[in-house]
Design a protein around this motif. Structure first.
Motif, PDB file in Angstrom:
ATOM      1  N   VAL A  14       0.837  -1.205   0.000  1.00 38.84           N
ATOM      2  CA  VAL A  14       0.000   0.000   0.000  1.00 38.84           C
ATOM      3  C   VAL A  14       0.872   1.255   0.000  1.00 38.84           C
ATOM      4  O   VAL A  14       0.604   2.212  -0.737  1.00 38.84           O
ATOM      5  N   TYR A  17       2.450   1.440  -3.675  1.00 30.87           N
ATOM      6  CA  TYR A  17       1.577   1.502  -4.852  1.00 30.87           C
ATOM      7  C   TYR A  17       0.327   2.366  -4.700  1.00 30.87           C
ATOM      8  O   TYR A  17      -0.370   2.618  -5.686  1.00 30.87           O
ATOM      9  N   ALA A  18       0.007   2.829  -3.497  1.00 28.25           N
ATOM     10  CA  ALA A  18      -1.205   3.628  -3.308  1.00 28.25           C
ATOM     11  C   ALA A  18      -1.263   4.872  -4.199  1.00 28.25           C
ATOM     12  O   ALA A  18      -2.305   5.131  -4.821  1.00 28.25           O
ATOM     13  N   THR A  20       0.031   5.366  -7.134  1.00 24.70           N
ATOM     14  CA  THR A  20      -0.209   4.919  -8.505  1.00 24.70           C
ATOM     15  C   THR A  20      -1.639   4.434  -8.671  1.00 24.70           C
ATOM     16  O   THR A  20      -2.306   4.764  -9.662  1.00 24.70           O
ATOM     17  N   LEU A  21      -2.140   3.650  -7.719  1.00 28.20           N
ATOM     18  CA  LEU A  21      -3.519   3.171  -7.794  1.00 28.20           C
ATOM     19  C   LEU A  21      -4.506   4.335  -7.764  1.00 28.20           C
ATOM     20  O   LEU A  21      -5.492   4.352  -8.506  1.00 28.20           O
ATOM     21  N   LYS A  22      -4.251   5.324  -6.924  1.00 28.46           N
ATOM     22  CA  LYS A  22      -5.105   6.519  -6.856  1.00 28.46           C
ATOM     23  C   LYS A  22      -5.128   7.221  -8.206  1.00 28.46           C
ATOM     24  O   LYS A  22      -6.191   7.594  -8.709  1.00 28.46           O
ATOM     25  N   LEU A  24      -4.517   5.932 -11.160  1.00 29.26           N
ATOM     26  CA  LEU A  24      -5.215   5.099 -12.143  1.00 29.26           C
ATOM     27  C   LEU A  24      -6.731   5.152 -11.955  1.00 29.26           C
ATOM     28  O   LEU A  24      -7.483   5.197 -12.940  1.00 29.26           O
ATOM     29  N   ILE A  25      -7.192   5.156 -10.702  1.00 34.44           N
ATOM     30  CA  ILE A  25      -8.628   5.286 -10.437  1.00 34.44           C
ATOM     31  C   ILE A  25      -9.135   6.622 -10.944  1.00 34.44           C
ATOM     32  O   ILE A  25     -10.170   6.699 -11.623  1.00 34.44           O
ATOM     33  N   GLU A  28      -9.341   6.690 -14.771  1.00 28.05           N
ATOM     34  CA  GLU A  28     -10.430   5.875 -15.318  1.00 28.05           C
ATOM     35  C   GLU A  28     -11.819   6.397 -14.950  1.00 28.05           C
ATOM     36  O   GLU A  28     -12.738   6.372 -15.758  1.00 28.05           O
ATOM     37  N   GLU A  57      -7.821  -9.965  -5.320  1.00 25.16           N
ATOM     38  CA  GLU A  57      -8.649  -9.051  -6.107  1.00 25.16           C
ATOM     39  C   GLU A  57      -9.506  -8.230  -5.151  1.00 25.16           C
ATOM     40  O   GLU A  57     -10.183  -8.786  -4.284  1.00 25.16           O
ATOM     41  N   TYR A  62     -17.180   2.706  -6.735  1.00 27.65           N
ATOM     42  CA  TYR A  62     -16.585   4.029  -6.962  1.00 27.65           C
ATOM     43  C   TYR A  62     -17.514   5.093  -6.432  1.00 27.65           C
ATOM     44  O   TYR A  62     -18.725   5.077  -6.699  1.00 27.65           O
TER      45      TYR A  62
END
Length: 68
Positions: A14, A17-18, A20-22, A24-25, A28, A57, A62
């Motif tokens: 977390v 990568y948090a 980067t994930l934020k 990407l969300i 998208e 997974e 959202y």
């Protein structure tokens, strides 16, 4: 930080990568979050030539930020 190696790795994942994930969300879906209330998770064992792998997974609803 926890002493348990498995839990420590989750903190590490977390932490690394948090951001980067934020991003990407937001790319998208727009400006918002993934809900942890309406949330599902699955864990599976995946065969791999170099040894078994863990596949996790995460699925959360959202929620767009509201402008007040």
């Amino acid at each position: 930080m926890p002493n348990d190696p498995c839990i420590y790795r989750f903190y590490e994942i977390v932490g690394v990568y948090a951001p980067t994930l934020k991003a990407l969300i937001e790319e998208e879906f727009g400006n918002g979050i993934m809900s942890a209330i309406d949330f599902e998770m699955s864990v599976a064992r995946v065969k791999h030539d170099k040894g078994a792998r863990v596949k996790i997974e995460l699925s959360g609803k959202y929620l767009a930020y509201n402008a007040w």
